[in-house]
Design a protein around this motif. Sequence first.
Motif, PDB file in Angstrom:
ATOM      1  N   TRP A 181       0.779  -1.308  -0.021  1.00 41.58           N
ATOM      2  CA  TRP A 181      -0.055   0.017  -0.112  1.00 41.58           C
ATOM      3  C   TRP A 181       1.098   1.270   0.153  1.00 41.58           C
ATOM      4  O   TRP A 181       1.742   1.122   0.814  1.00 41.58           O
ATOM      5  CB  TRP A 181      -0.917   0.105   1.183  1.00 41.58           C
ATOM      6  CG  TRP A 181      -1.866  -1.119   1.330  1.00 41.58           C
ATOM      7  CD1 TRP A 181      -1.531  -2.406   1.709  1.00 41.58           C
ATOM      8  CD2 TRP A 181      -3.232  -1.302   0.602  1.00 41.58           C
ATOM      9  NE1 TRP A 181      -2.691  -3.171   1.631  1.00 41.58           N
ATOM     10  CE2 TRP A 181      -3.636  -2.464   0.698  1.00 41.58           C
ATOM     11  CE3 TRP A 181      -4.213  -0.266   0.135  1.00 41.58           C
ATOM     12  CZ2 TRP A 181      -4.935  -2.788   0.598  1.00 41.58           C
ATOM     13  CZ3 TRP A 181      -5.322  -0.724  -0.163  1.00 41.58           C
ATOM     14  CH2 TRP A 181      -5.702  -2.019  -0.020  1.00 41.58           C
ATOM     15  N   ALA A 182       0.679   2.050  -0.908  1.00 44.46           N
ATOM     16  CA  ALA A 182       1.380   3.360  -1.035  1.00 44.46           C
ATOM     17  C   ALA A 182       0.524   4.709  -1.080  1.00 44.46           C
ATOM     18  O   ALA A 182      -0.721   4.558  -1.331  1.00 44.46           O
ATOM     19  CB  ALA A 182       1.980   3.466  -2.398  1.00 44.46           C
ATOM     20  N   VAL A 183       0.873   5.695  -0.476  1.00 50.77           N
ATOM     21  CA  VAL A 183       0.198   7.036  -0.295  1.00 50.77           C
ATOM     22  C   VAL A 183       0.749   7.896  -1.215  1.00 50.77           C
ATOM     23  O   VAL A 183       2.019   8.048  -1.207  1.00 50.77           O
ATOM     24  CB  VAL A 183       0.169   7.563   1.308  1.00 50.77           C
ATOM     25  CG1 VAL A 183      -0.705   8.886   1.178  1.00 50.77           C
ATOM     26  CG2 VAL A 183      -0.250   6.713   2.308  1.00 50.77           C
ATOM     27  N   GLU A 184      -0.218   8.368  -2.116  1.00 49.96           N
ATOM     28  CA  GLU A 184       0.519   9.287  -3.341  1.00 49.96           C
ATOM     29  C   GLU A 184       0.296  10.678  -2.810  1.00 49.96           C
ATOM     30  O   GLU A 184       1.401  11.451  -3.214  1.00 49.96           O
ATOM     31  CB  GLU A 184      -0.402   9.111  -4.649  1.00 49.96           C
ATOM     32  CG  GLU A 184      -0.114   7.614  -5.378  1.00 49.96           C
ATOM     33  CD  GLU A 184      -1.017   7.677  -6.476  1.00 49.96           C
ATOM     34  OE1 GLU A 184      -0.265   7.017  -7.484  1.00 49.96           O
ATOM     35  OE2 GLU A 184      -1.972   8.288  -6.665  1.00 49.96           O
ATOM     36  N   ALA A 218       0.763  -3.564  -6.163  1.00 50.33           N
ATOM     37  CA  ALA A 218       0.891  -2.290  -5.560  1.00 50.33           C
ATOM     38  C   ALA A 218      -0.526  -1.677  -5.556  1.00 50.33           C
ATOM     39  O   ALA A 218      -1.104  -1.890  -6.751  1.00 50.33           O
ATOM     40  CB  ALA A 218       1.762  -1.178  -5.793  1.00 50.33           C
ATOM     41  N   GLU A 220      -2.291   2.195  -4.563  1.00 49.73           N
ATOM     42  CA  GLU A 220      -2.147   3.598  -4.209  1.00 49.73           C
ATOM     43  C   GLU A 220      -3.473   4.144  -3.845  1.00 49.73           C
ATOM     44  O   GLU A 220      -4.367   3.863  -4.458  1.00 49.73           O
ATOM     45  CB  GLU A 220      -1.477   4.270  -5.282  1.00 49.73           C
ATOM     46  CG  GLU A 220       0.023   3.799  -5.664  1.00 49.73           C
ATOM     47  CD  GLU A 220      -0.097   2.867  -6.721  1.00 49.73           C
ATOM     48  OE1 GLU A 220       0.859   2.038  -6.739  1.00 49.73           O
ATOM     49  OE2 GLU A 220      -0.788   3.067  -7.586  1.00 49.73           O
ATOM     50  N   GLY A 222      -4.980   8.380  -2.173  1.00 51.10           N
ATOM     51  CA  GLY A 222      -4.627   9.606  -1.924  1.00 51.10           C
ATOM     52  C   GLY A 222      -5.530  10.373  -1.720  1.00 51.10           C
ATOM     53  O   GLY A 222      -6.986  10.120  -2.072  1.00 51.10           O
ATOM     54  N   ARG A 235      -6.036   3.561  -6.406  1.00 42.87           N
ATOM     55  CA  ARG A 235      -5.555   3.147  -7.686  1.00 42.87           C
ATOM     56  C   ARG A 235      -4.999   1.735  -7.824  1.00 42.87           C
ATOM     57  O   ARG A 235      -4.128   1.381  -6.951  1.00 42.87           O
ATOM     58  CB  ARG A 235      -4.721   4.025  -8.379  1.00 42.87           C
ATOM     59  CG  ARG A 235      -4.029   3.963  -9.745  1.00 42.87           C
ATOM     60  CD  ARG A 235      -3.044   4.901  -9.883  1.00 42.87           C
ATOM     61  NE  ARG A 235      -3.853   6.224 -10.212  1.00 42.87           N
ATOM     62  CZ  ARG A 235      -3.736   7.411  -9.481  1.00 42.87           C
ATOM     63  NH1 ARG A 235      -2.860   7.363  -8.574  1.00 42.87           N
ATOM     64  NH2 ARG A 235      -4.517   8.372  -9.723  1.00 42.87           N
ATOM     65  N   THR A 294      -8.767   2.969 -11.180  1.00 48.00           N
ATOM     66  CA  THR A 294      -8.696   3.950 -10.471  1.00 48.00           C
ATOM     67  C   THR A 294      -9.888   4.552 -10.050  1.00 48.00           C
ATOM     68  O   THR A 294     -10.891   4.843 -10.825  1.00 48.00           O
ATOM     69  CB  THR A 294      -8.044   5.220 -11.072  1.00 48.00           C
ATOM     70  OG1 THR A 294      -6.620   5.033 -11.295  1.00 48.00           O
ATOM     71  CG2 THR A 294      -7.754   6.356  -9.836  1.00 48.00           C
ATOM     72  N   GLU A 315       7.170   8.771  -2.845  1.00 52.35           N
ATOM     73  CA  GLU A 315       7.287   7.218  -3.006  1.00 52.35           C
ATOM     74  C   GLU A 315       6.995   6.466  -1.581  1.00 52.35           C
ATOM     75  O   GLU A 315       7.613   5.292  -1.543  1.00 52.35           O
ATOM     76  CB  GLU A 315       8.622   7.028  -3.569  1.00 52.35           C
ATOM     77  CG  GLU A 315       8.639   7.746  -5.010  1.00 52.35           C
ATOM     78  CD  GLU A 315       7.750   7.081  -6.085  1.00 52.35           C
ATOM     79  OE1 GLU A 315       7.413   5.868  -5.995  1.00 52.35           O
ATOM     80  OE2 GLU A 315       7.371   7.736  -6.891  1.00 52.35           O
ATOM     81  N   VAL A 317       6.212   4.014   0.898  1.00 51.43           N
ATOM     82  CA  VAL A 317       5.349   2.773   0.766  1.00 51.43           C
ATOM     83  C   VAL A 317       5.248   2.072   2.172  1.00 51.43           C
ATOM     84  O   VAL A 317       5.914   2.396   2.928  1.00 51.43           O
ATOM     85  CB  VAL A 317       6.229   1.704  -0.011  1.00 51.43           C
ATOM     86  CG1 VAL A 317       5.354   0.582  -0.235  1.00 51.43           C
ATOM     87  CG2 VAL A 317       6.608   2.190  -1.474  1.00 51.43           C
TER      88      VAL A 317
END
Length: 324
Positions: A181-184, A218, A220, A222, A235, A294, A315, A317
């Motif tokens: 999981w990533a935060v944009e 992955a 994302e 945000g 996304r 998305t 970036e 993560v």
Amino acid sequence: MNPSRSEARRARILGIVLVIVCAGFVVAAIGSLLVFLLVGARLPWAAVLVFALVGLATLLTVGLVGWPLLATPPREAAAQDAFDAAVESQRRLLDDVRHELKTPIAIVRGHLELVDASDPADVDAVREIAIGELDRMTRLIGDIDLLASVEGERFTMDEVDIESLTQRVVDLVTVIPGHEWAVESTQRGIIHGDADRLLQAWLQLADNAAKHTPAGTAIELGSGVYAGAFHLWVRDHGPGIPPAARHRIFRRFDRGGRRRSAGGSGLGLAIVDAIAKGHGGSCTVTETPGGGATFTITIPLRSTLRLPAPVRAGEVVLQRKEIG
């Protein structure tokens, strides 16, 4: 713009009145013609012209006077429109539920009729199938109740800190295994909304992404402000949503061609869409560059209170937590 239900009802009533008046003139004309024929008198065309003009004038007068007289006060009209819309929504929901419950009931009934009571293995297999279908019906009933409360506009509107909401979503999605999981982007600011409902909708989108994308990919998420609206998005990089299905996946029980085996009642995106609309916004799906989907919840800026500039997480993560 489509006419409201109250205006459509008023037009129907006025139309019926005009038809009745017109029918009365037609009967009167036929009666007068028969009288002239029986007595053998000549029909004066001047009288026919006068009769026609009187009829047209009467219809015009009834229409001009009747339209405002049949008007419903704005508050009553709005209340009636809301009531009619609620009744129609409930009718559609009941029709959908009736259709959706037929499948698990038929599955359970079919297996119970064919089970070999003397075979313990067969009994255990049928028991697992029955429990699974009953669990699915339980989830369906819970989601129906949730959708009804959302569509009933049961919102607790207050100030919502977007940065805190984003962090709360991040904390919750990291326990979903199988993905990175990533935060944009994180938007700082305050908007007017229902924090619990927005959290619920955002988590539903994250859960959908986790279910319908390959393990290890992955995902994302945000928040930000774009094109005059506040956005919350998720996304993924899975198979995506076919363009032909994007307009209907927010309908009740429409899975857009996705497998039922992924779980869920088929109401998740309908709930998300209802929550977005309850905030005056919408939920849309677009294609992720390189493949995937998305999903974005959009809320108009007119409902915001304070919106400082966003903070980019780049970036960063989030390491997923293993469930032991």
